[in-house]
Design a protein around this motif. Sequence first.
Motif, PDB file in Angstrom:
ATOM      1  N   GLN A 102       0.883  -0.737  -0.145  1.00  0.00           N
ATOM      2  CA  GLN A 102       0.568   0.095  -0.115  1.00  0.00           C
ATOM      3  C   GLN A 102       1.144   0.815   0.050  1.00  0.00           C
ATOM      4  O   GLN A 102       2.300   1.347   0.242  1.00  0.00           O
ATOM      5  CB  GLN A 102      -0.485  -0.037   1.402  1.00  0.00           C
ATOM      6  N   ILE A 103       0.488   2.100  -0.726  1.00  0.00           N
ATOM      7  CA  ILE A 103       1.102   3.661  -1.125  1.00  0.00           C
ATOM      8  C   ILE A 103       0.236   4.240   0.343  1.00  0.00           C
ATOM      9  O   ILE A 103      -1.304   4.750   0.196  1.00  0.00           O
ATOM     10  CB  ILE A 103       1.030   4.536  -2.334  1.00  0.00           C
ATOM     11  N   ILE A 104       0.796   5.012   1.395  1.00  0.00           N
ATOM     12  CA  ILE A 104       0.389   5.886   2.114  1.00  0.00           C
ATOM     13  C   ILE A 104       1.293   7.578   1.990  1.00  0.00           C
ATOM     14  O   ILE A 104       2.302   7.318   1.523  1.00  0.00           O
ATOM     15  CB  ILE A 104       0.921   5.530   3.535  1.00  0.00           C
ATOM     16  N   TYR A 105       0.275   8.563   1.890  1.00  0.00           N
ATOM     17  CA  TYR A 105       1.322   9.146   1.780  1.00  0.00           C
ATOM     18  C   TYR A 105       0.405  10.918   3.077  1.00  0.00           C
ATOM     19  O   TYR A 105      -0.642  10.691   3.221  1.00  0.00           O
ATOM     20  CB  TYR A 105       0.043  10.931   0.079  1.00  0.00           C
ATOM     21  N   PHE A 106       1.305  11.298   2.846  1.00  0.00           N
ATOM     22  CA  PHE A 106       1.704  11.908   4.510  1.00  0.00           C
ATOM     23  C   PHE A 106       2.619  13.009   4.489  1.00  0.00           C
ATOM     24  O   PHE A 106       3.021  13.689   3.251  1.00  0.00           O
ATOM     25  CB  PHE A 106       2.534  11.657   5.064  1.00  0.00           C
ATOM     26  N   LYS A 107       2.866  14.185   4.921  1.00  0.00           N
ATOM     27  CA  LYS A 107       3.770  15.270   4.773  1.00  0.00           C
ATOM     28  C   LYS A 107       5.142  15.373   5.865  1.00  0.00           C
ATOM     29  O   LYS A 107       4.216  14.347   7.295  1.00  0.00           O
ATOM     30  CB  LYS A 107       2.871  17.020   4.921  1.00  0.00           C
ATOM     31  N   ALA A 108       5.978  15.825   5.600  1.00  0.00           N
ATOM     32  CA  ALA A 108       7.231  15.976   5.938  1.00  0.00           C
ATOM     33  C   ALA A 108       7.585  17.103   6.342  1.00  0.00           C
ATOM     34  O   ALA A 108       7.803  17.071   5.137  1.00  0.00           O
ATOM     35  CB  ALA A 108       7.940  14.122   6.005  1.00  0.00           C
ATOM     36  N   ASN A 109       7.968  17.796   7.085  1.00  0.00           N
ATOM     37  CA  ASN A 109       8.549  19.022   7.313  1.00  0.00           C
ATOM     38  C   ASN A 109       8.167  20.080   6.099  1.00  0.00           C
ATOM     39  O   ASN A 109       8.280  20.808   5.359  1.00  0.00           O
ATOM     40  CB  ASN A 109       9.934  18.950   7.030  1.00  0.00           C
ATOM     41  N   GLN A 110       6.599  19.349   6.115  1.00  0.00           N
ATOM     42  CA  GLN A 110       5.556  20.636   4.849  1.00  0.00           C
ATOM     43  C   GLN A 110       6.296  19.493   3.636  1.00  0.00           C
ATOM     44  O   GLN A 110       5.107  20.663   2.608  1.00  0.00           O
ATOM     45  CB  GLN A 110       5.929  22.328   5.306  1.00  0.00           C
ATOM     46  N   SER A 111       6.917  19.047   3.390  1.00  0.00           N
ATOM     47  CA  SER A 111       6.258  18.530   2.043  1.00  0.00           C
ATOM     48  C   SER A 111       6.177  17.603   1.829  1.00  0.00           C
ATOM     49  O   SER A 111       5.422  16.428   2.567  1.00  0.00           O
ATOM     50  CB  SER A 111       7.641  17.989   1.515  1.00  0.00           C
ATOM     51  N   GLU A 112       5.384  17.279   0.811  1.00  0.00           N
ATOM     52  CA  GLU A 112       4.219  15.496   0.597  1.00  0.00           C
ATOM     53  C   GLU A 112       5.084  14.919  -0.171  1.00  0.00           C
ATOM     54  O   GLU A 112       6.482  15.070  -0.782  1.00  0.00           O
ATOM     55  CB  GLU A 112       3.665  16.996  -0.684  1.00  0.00           C
ATOM     56  N   CYS A 113       4.680  13.348   1.227  1.00  0.00           N
ATOM     57  CA  CYS A 113       5.686  12.543   0.398  1.00  0.00           C
ATOM     58  C   CYS A 113       4.848  11.291   0.297  1.00  0.00           C
ATOM     59  O   CYS A 113       3.922  11.523   0.987  1.00  0.00           O
ATOM     60  CB  CYS A 113       6.877  12.873   1.851  1.00  0.00           C
ATOM     61  N   ALA A 128       1.136  -3.935   2.687  1.00  0.00           N
ATOM     62  CA  ALA A 128      -0.820  -4.341   2.760  1.00  0.00           C
ATOM     63  C   ALA A 128      -0.749  -4.775   3.944  1.00  0.00           C
ATOM     64  O   ALA A 128      -2.004  -4.014   4.926  1.00  0.00           O
ATOM     65  CB  ALA A 128      -0.819  -4.960   2.228  1.00  0.00           C
ATOM     66  N   ASP A 129       0.161  -5.287   4.801  1.00  0.00           N
ATOM     67  CA  ASP A 129      -0.879  -6.509   6.435  1.00  0.00           C
ATOM     68  C   ASP A 129      -0.214  -4.712   7.356  1.00  0.00           C
ATOM     69  O   ASP A 129      -1.608  -4.417   8.792  1.00  0.00           O
ATOM     70  CB  ASP A 129       0.397  -6.641   7.191  1.00  0.00           C
TER      71      ASP A 129
END
Length: 352
Positions: free
Chosen positions: A306-317, A323-324
């Motif tokens: 699975q791919i998760i999208y989040f922010k790190a130091n305000q950068s899109e990551c 998947a588990d």
Amino acid sequence: MAKVELKNIIKIYDTKKIIDNVSLDIEDKEFLVLVGASGCGKSTLLRMIAGLEDITSGEIYIDGKCVNNVHPKDRDIAFVFQNYALYPHMSVYDNMAFPLKMRKMSKKDIENKVKEASEILNLSELLNRKPKQLSGGQRQRVALGRAIVRNPKVFLMDEPLSNLDAKLRVQMRSEIKKLHERLKTTFIYVTHDQTEAMTMGDRIAVIDNGVIQQIGAPSFVYNNPVNKFVGGFLGAPSMNFINAEIKDNYININNNNFMLNDEQKSKLAGYTSVILGIRPEKFNCTDANFEFNSTVEITEMLGNSQIIYFKANQSECSACISADTNAGKDINLKINTNDIMFFDVKSNLRII
């Protein structure tokens, strides 16, 4: 079978420099992939090798002979186009035989060559059909067969799989690679698809704005990008770039600090800010020497991952994890800090 040499190639349209002083050696029997975004100049470079585009300056050698002023038909190359370029009124047999008839080859020799090529490409049962009766993959194989019968020194392929569906592209990638291994001929292949480049080429040349940014074996270029462009272009999802400050030999990500090791301290001596480069697959949720918290914005399930999208130091990551893993709204991401690359903020060059 031939070596291809490009020496200081420049191409200018009006006042715009499309190819900027490219020098490149493609070895005999090598499979080289020219990869880059649309408009970067890769197809123009291929067409200059074929003789379909004039060169503003520089020299092109095929098998040790300068071909700048040699007509395309006399360069002993075969060009496979993106749109197949088959004659709709001709049968598969006649499409494949056409270049040999133009050379006034004997009927018997033409039959033998078409038969051999059709067996290689599993087209023997389709020789009497017209192109409109074929699938996209079959049409592409006919285009390849028309190139094979000529027995050229060099195969040039300009995004030949871009019109096929995803599943068929995977199949045809394998077939073209097997074809190269069987024919033992020089292949130069253009694509914007970095997956094609990574899986097919002996070497890849990454091009941006008419300049070769890096050339090497696919795995080496992927793991050792020379600059931010190469690092970001190769990989799906692409590399994460995170702006970070260095203070007292510590770097902070989402309010968590990790200390630079001795090698990193030496590498980053004098830097107060850097760009961190992290491949999505380097993140995990189980075992590493640095952990930080983040809020999951979007999750994409891909079967076993699975791919998760989040922010790190305000950068899109993004992170590619198992998947588990139960990726809720908040997640603790872990990474081995030795897997982090560092790029210069001003030049975008990798700090090595």
